[in-house]
Design a protein around this motif. Structure first.
Motif, PDB file in Angstrom:
ATOM      1  N   GLY A 205     -10.305 -24.276   9.184  1.00  0.00           N
ATOM      2  CA  GLY A 205      -8.978 -24.446   9.742  1.00  0.00           C
ATOM      3  C   GLY A 205      -8.297 -23.095   9.857  1.00  0.00           C
ATOM      4  N   ASP A 206      -7.017 -23.132  10.246  1.00  0.00           N
ATOM      5  CA  ASP A 206      -6.321 -21.882  10.484  1.00  0.00           C
ATOM      6  C   ASP A 206      -6.071 -21.116   9.179  1.00  0.00           C
ATOM      7  N   PHE A 207      -6.048 -19.805   9.275  1.00  0.00           N
ATOM      8  CA  PHE A 207      -5.842 -18.992   8.078  1.00  0.00           C
ATOM      9  C   PHE A 207      -5.048 -17.732   8.428  1.00  0.00           C
ATOM     10  N   ARG A 208      -4.525 -17.116   7.395  1.00  0.00           N
ATOM     11  CA  ARG A 208      -3.846 -15.820   7.543  1.00  0.00           C
ATOM     12  C   ARG A 208      -4.364 -14.893   6.465  1.00  0.00           C
ATOM     13  N   ILE A 209      -4.437 -13.612   6.803  1.00  0.00           N
ATOM     14  CA  ILE A 209      -4.801 -12.620   5.794  1.00  0.00           C
ATOM     15  C   ILE A 209      -3.598 -11.714   5.590  1.00  0.00           C
ATOM     16  N   LYS A 210      -3.030 -11.791   4.380  1.00  0.00           N
ATOM     17  CA  LYS A 210      -1.869 -10.952   4.066  1.00  0.00           C
ATOM     18  C   LYS A 210      -2.371  -9.630   3.529  1.00  0.00           C
ATOM     19  N   VAL A 211      -1.733  -8.551   3.949  1.00  0.00           N
ATOM     20  CA  VAL A 211      -2.126  -7.218   3.491  1.00  0.00           C
ATOM     21  C   VAL A 211      -0.920  -6.488   2.938  1.00  0.00           C
ATOM     22  N   ASN A 212      -1.161  -5.690   1.924  1.00  0.00           N
ATOM     23  CA  ASN A 212      -0.115  -4.831   1.380  1.00  0.00           C
ATOM     24  C   ASN A 212      -0.818  -3.634   0.763  1.00  0.00           C
ATOM     25  N   ASP A 213      -0.101  -2.826   0.027  1.00  0.00           N
ATOM     26  CA  ASP A 213      -0.722  -1.649  -0.584  1.00  0.00           C
ATOM     27  C   ASP A 213      -0.008  -1.355  -1.899  1.00  0.00           C
ATOM     28  N   ARG A 214      -0.806  -1.077  -2.929  1.00  0.00           N
ATOM     29  CA  ARG A 214      -0.248  -0.799  -4.251  1.00  0.00           C
ATOM     30  C   ARG A 214       0.776   0.329  -4.215  1.00  0.00           C
ATOM     31  N   ARG A 215       0.466   1.316  -3.379  1.00  0.00           N
ATOM     32  CA  ARG A 215       1.358   2.481  -3.344  1.00  0.00           C
ATOM     33  C   ARG A 215       2.693   2.105  -2.702  1.00  0.00           C
ATOM     34  N   ILE A 216       2.629   1.216  -1.693  1.00  0.00           N
ATOM     35  CA  ILE A 216       3.867   0.785  -1.044  1.00  0.00           C
ATOM     36  C   ILE A 216       4.701  -0.029  -2.030  1.00  0.00           C
ATOM     37  N   LEU A 217       4.026  -0.897  -2.765  1.00  0.00           N
ATOM     38  CA  LEU A 217       4.713  -1.712  -3.778  1.00  0.00           C
ATOM     39  C   LEU A 217       5.395  -0.818  -4.813  1.00  0.00           C
ATOM     40  N   ASP A 218       4.577   0.077  -5.385  1.00  0.00           N
ATOM     41  CA  ASP A 218       5.131   0.939  -6.426  1.00  0.00           C
ATOM     42  C   ASP A 218       6.263   1.805  -5.884  1.00  0.00           C
ATOM     43  N   GLY A 219       6.060   2.300  -4.669  1.00  0.00           N
ATOM     44  CA  GLY A 219       7.107   3.103  -4.044  1.00  0.00           C
ATOM     45  C   GLY A 219       8.376   2.285  -3.849  1.00  0.00           C
ATOM     46  N   PHE A 312     -11.050  -3.997  15.954  1.00  0.00           N
ATOM     47  CA  PHE A 312     -11.940  -5.048  15.454  1.00  0.00           C
ATOM     48  C   PHE A 312     -11.510  -6.439  15.925  1.00  0.00           C
ATOM     49  N   GLN A 313     -10.395  -6.483  16.654  1.00  0.00           N
ATOM     50  CA  GLN A 313      -9.915  -7.737  17.238  1.00  0.00           C
ATOM     51  C   GLN A 313      -9.568  -8.806  16.222  1.00  0.00           C
ATOM     52  N   VAL A 314      -8.951  -8.403  15.142  1.00  0.00           N
ATOM     53  CA  VAL A 314      -8.604  -9.406  14.139  1.00  0.00           C
ATOM     54  C   VAL A 314      -7.115  -9.442  13.823  1.00  0.00           C
ATOM     55  N   THR A 315      -6.310  -8.710  14.571  1.00  0.00           N
ATOM     56  CA  THR A 315      -4.890  -8.650  14.223  1.00  0.00           C
ATOM     57  C   THR A 315      -4.174  -9.980  14.403  1.00  0.00           C
ATOM     58  N   ASP A 316      -4.804 -10.904  15.124  1.00  0.00           N
ATOM     59  CA  ASP A 316      -4.148 -12.208  15.323  1.00  0.00           C
ATOM     60  C   ASP A 316      -3.904 -12.922  13.995  1.00  0.00           C
ATOM     61  N   LYS A 317      -4.754 -12.650  13.016  1.00  0.00           N
ATOM     62  CA  LYS A 317      -4.638 -13.380  11.758  1.00  0.00           C
ATOM     63  C   LYS A 317      -4.180 -12.514  10.592  1.00  0.00           C
ATOM     64  N   VAL A 318      -3.973 -11.210  10.827  1.00  0.00           N
ATOM     65  CA  VAL A 318      -3.626 -10.323   9.710  1.00  0.00           C
ATOM     66  C   VAL A 318      -2.146  -9.986   9.733  1.00  0.00           C
ATOM     67  N   VAL A 319      -1.490 -10.070   8.580  1.00  0.00           N
ATOM     68  CA  VAL A 319      -0.059  -9.779   8.527  1.00  0.00           C
ATOM     69  C   VAL A 319       0.260  -8.874   7.339  1.00  0.00           C
ATOM     70  N   PHE A 320       1.015  -7.819   7.592  1.00  0.00           N
ATOM     71  CA  PHE A 320       1.465  -6.896   6.552  1.00  0.00           C
ATOM     72  C   PHE A 320       2.640  -7.577   5.863  1.00  0.00           C
ATOM     73  N   ASP A 321       2.475  -7.915   4.616  1.00  0.00           N
ATOM     74  CA  ASP A 321       3.446  -8.758   3.909  1.00  0.00           C
ATOM     75  C   ASP A 321       3.855  -8.081   2.596  1.00  0.00           C
ATOM     76  N   LEU A 322       5.108  -7.657   2.524  1.00  0.00           N
ATOM     77  CA  LEU A 322       5.547  -6.893   1.356  1.00  0.00           C
ATOM     78  C   LEU A 322       5.666  -7.703   0.077  1.00  0.00           C
ATOM     79  N   SER A 323       5.508  -9.021   0.170  1.00  0.00           N
ATOM     80  CA  SER A 323       5.615  -9.817  -1.055  1.00  0.00           C
ATOM     81  C   SER A 323       4.263 -10.000  -1.731  1.00  0.00           C
ATOM     82  N   LEU A 324       3.199  -9.493  -1.110  1.00  0.00           N
ATOM     83  CA  LEU A 324       1.872  -9.647  -1.710  1.00  0.00           C
ATOM     84  C   LEU A 324       1.718  -8.663  -2.854  1.00  0.00           C
ATOM     85  N   ALA A 325       1.495  -9.172  -4.043  1.00  0.00           N
ATOM     86  CA  ALA A 325       1.423  -8.300  -5.224  1.00  0.00           C
ATOM     87  C   ALA A 325       0.330  -8.774  -6.163  1.00  0.00           C
TER      88      ALA A 325
END
Lengths: 516, 420
Positions: A205-219, A312-325
């Motif tokens: 079924g449908d899915f999303r991949i949330k992305v964040n970065d430790r350095r962004i979080l800490d910053g 890589f043609q995958v941006t449809d499902k990838v989202v930069f999400d600042l709440s991912l920790a």
């Protein structure tokens, strides 16, 4: 027997005593004393256990896999492994237990969930808790600096299993990792491409991949005024946003973790942000955020990552999400988590990587994959502290099994547990020899065939077996057919029958099973 | 003064922190100490160093796998995958299902088991074979008929008195047919499967030896072996594949107290090998035919061979009266390829060394359990087996081959592949 029952009763009572003491955090001596008594009771019981080599249950938190489950499991593994291979990954395996000292100090609070082996006079051993630490040990031991490897195996955690929600103490992990010093973000992007491929091919079924970065979080924490020593603990609270409301999260940060309301509110503004490359660009321009060098480094890499993801043609499902920790301490850079967004009454197993979530009707049902960059782990194992940067992902395969099992249950189509193509049968008596002879011919030609272990079986039972197992074809022998040099080939579901010459039988079966 | 000399020696040999046994052994020759003695002193040294060290994060431990276990690197995994694929393809060709069971079961009291620490819950042990879990699975699920394979690792913590260098974590590959059926048909299919697998794996020539416990027992009875000596005489006869008849006879007579006459009579029988013809001959044999048990076994043996003929595998199967283990029909497959293979198998505590020029492997059991492995040693293969008793009873033994030190492989995997 009465004695045994008495001992068992005593064990139960003593067990309660020990548990109570532990809950009350009584003195070590006291606890040890009571544990010793408990152990003694258990030994008494154990006396005649050698006769009963097995009890009729599996250990708590574990289960057998029956043939249907194994068939589903095999399909899932094949899909996943073919994706790993498509990307040039190798495979390794490690022992199920490690030296206790290898695992010590790597899991923080979760260390109490490790299964230890009894001290039987040799080395102290523990069952592996995940596949990442063994991987780091493998790299250090073999002085490997570059490898792209997958590893699918069971791991062990003395969790309190909520088995109805699919949490087990023995469960599969499916890890893919790229180790080595490379130009930034390219391997990270490939990991995400792999997650995208696997989740698509599994048709969950449908899915999303949330992305964040430790350095962004800490910053972000830094510019919001979070004191350094509270970073990790605030981080774990923010991590709960996927199952708690912002109000509750804010309340925990302020009331339980002692954060100022102002800092909490500032965090609140950021963690609600989601987007793509555009968000990363915006934050680089953000007055507050841009004050943190760390955050800027993370954001620049995030832009780079998204440019590769576009290729890589995958941006449809990838989202930069600042709440991912994500919880684990060893991430140093990009972090990501994949969730299914399917709505519907699907009761799903909870995630096994320490992040539990509630599955409600009609609500997104938790993560199916997670990972990130961890550059410091291997260095902890290497005697010279040599660093090997790593990025990887772990597929939540137990959850995938659970979903697939439910799908199978719900669907009309039966899951086959064997791959037999032909049943060799006869309606008449005294044809066992002929059946065996034909079956051997089929086996020798590589055809998957079965024959009933009965001298004179009834045709009906043989056909019933085909129906039960999903065997598509029956090769029926009879006196007349043998004289004529033919075999009756019957299609089980349509009941159509034709006579095929013995010489052409193999060819005909192969043709038909290829069509399927 | 020993402690004083030691650090110097260690530093000279580059023993900074923890080091390999190689270095330590050379120390042994220097000072005449035992390895464990040295280990003890090294440990003390490390402790002292740690006190000064301060940097906790780095040298907390030795970088190694647990004793008796090993990682599989990608090359080994590639081989393993090919071997498993071949074997599983064969099982599937015969309509087998597969199951999986947990790695630990509720505790069992046996000396070679890995126990889990009592951490307040149930007492657990790591599984030491796949047959007991299979029996539990059948009972728990009230299953009366199943044809299943199970490939998984098992764990045996050896008796330290046994030879070193053994694996403690190793694969078992079991195939079992459970259920009440017309006699010998499933047994024949098992042998057909063994034949197919060993052929598909292209390990070289092989033979499958077959015997029957009833024939063995019957033979012992008519040779005058007292009932209470059956098991022990049986285990001596079992050593015929690695000991000469003289030595076996000597053990039976001198150690086990058997009469010379009985021993000689046994000697006549156990040298016999053949096919259906041998079974027929023995049914006519004056002495053997006195045992009802033996006759039942021999009749079934004839039946078995008739099915094996239909299955076209009699070229490699031999009825061998010296094969002496297990219950029911028993069989063992050996590789007959010549080659400098040094193999050791362990069974019931007794080591079995293969002589130069003969590779030895075994596949055994009324329920077959075995594993094949392509090792890097000059392209030879070794098969090792683990026996399981028929369902319900506890397994009598497990056997493993000791591995030789791996050598640099030449290109040794056949380029062509059989299409299935």
């Amino acid at each position: 027997m009465a004695d045994k029952a008495q001992i068992q009763e005593a064990i139960k009572t003593q067990g309660e005593v020990v548990r109570k003491l532990k809950a009350e955090k009584a003195s070590k001596e006291q606890i040890d004393e009571e544990v010793a008594k408990l152990l003694e009771l258990k030994v008494q019981l154990g006396g005649d256990e050698s006769r009963h080599q097995f009890t009729l249950k599996t250990a708590k938190g574990t289960r057998d896999y029956n043939p249907k489950q194994m068939a589903i499991r095999e399909k899932v593994f094949n899909t996943i492994i073919s994706c790993f291979k498509r990307h040039g990954a190798e495979n390794i395996d490690t022992p199920v237990f490690e030296l206790k000292e290898t695992l010590t100090g790597k899991y923080g609070e979760d260390s109490k969930l490790i299964y230890d082996l009894k001290d039987q006079g040799g080395e102290l051993l523990s069952l592996r808790y995940d596949l990442t630490v063994p991987f780091a040990r493998y790299l250090a031991m073999n002085k490997v600096t570059n490898i792209k490897r997958y590893h699918i195996a069971k791991v062990y955690r003395r969790d309190n299993p909520a088995m109805t929600r699919g949490r087990y103490r023995e469960f599969y992990q499916c890890d893919f990792d790229i180790a080595g010093q490379y130009d930034p973000m390219i391997p990270d992007a490939e990991c995400l491409k792999i997650v995208h491929e696997i989740l698509s091919e599994l048709e969950l079924g449908d899915f999303r991949i949330k992305v964040n970065d430790r350095r962004i979080l800490d910053g972000m924490f830094a510019v919001c005024g979070v004191p350094d020593d509270k970073f990790r603990t605030i981080c774990s609270t923010v991590d709960k946003l996927d199952k708690m409301s912002w109000e509750d999260v804010r309340s925990e940060m302020v009331k339980e973790k002692g954060l100022s309301e102002e800092a909490a509110d500032q965090i609140g503004q950021y963690v609600s942000l989601q987007g793509g490359m555009d968000l990363a660009e915006r934050l680089l321009q953000d007055a507050k955020m841009s004050q943190s060098k760390q955050a800027c480094a993370g954001l620049t890499d995030m832009k780079q990552l998204f440019s590769y993801l576009q290729l890589f043609q995958v941006t449809d499902k990838v989202v930069f999400d600042l709440s991912l920790a994500r919880g684990l301490d060893y991430y140093t850079g990009v972090i990501y988590e994949a969730i299914l967004t399917q709505t519907g009454p699907v009761p799903v197993a909870a995630a096994q990587n320490g992040a539990g979530e509630k599955a409600e009707e009609g609500v997104s049902v938790g993560s199916v994959a997670g990972g990130g960059r961890y550059d410091g782990l291997v260095g902890m194992f290497d005697p010279k502290g040599r660093k090997v940067p790593c990025v990887g992902v772990s597929i939540g395969i137990e959850r995938v099994f659970s979903i697939m099992e439910q799908k199978a249950e719900a669907s009309a189509e039966k899951v086959r547990t064997t791959e037999t193509q032909v049943m060799v049968a006869s309606a008449q008596k005294n044809l066992l020899e002929e059946r065996l002879r034909l079956t051997a011919e089929l086996w020798n030609a590589g055809i998957k065939a079965e024959v009933m272990y009965k001298k004179n079986p009834k045709l009906l039972s043989q056909l019933q077996h085909c129906e039960d197992s999903g065997i598509p074809l029956v090769a029926i022998l009879g006196e007349q057919e043998l004289k004529d040099g033919v075999v009756k080939l019957r299609t089980v579901h349509s009941r159509e029958e034709i006579d095929v010459s013995r010489a052409k039988l193999v060819e005909e079966i192969k043709r038909r099973t290829l069509d399927v």
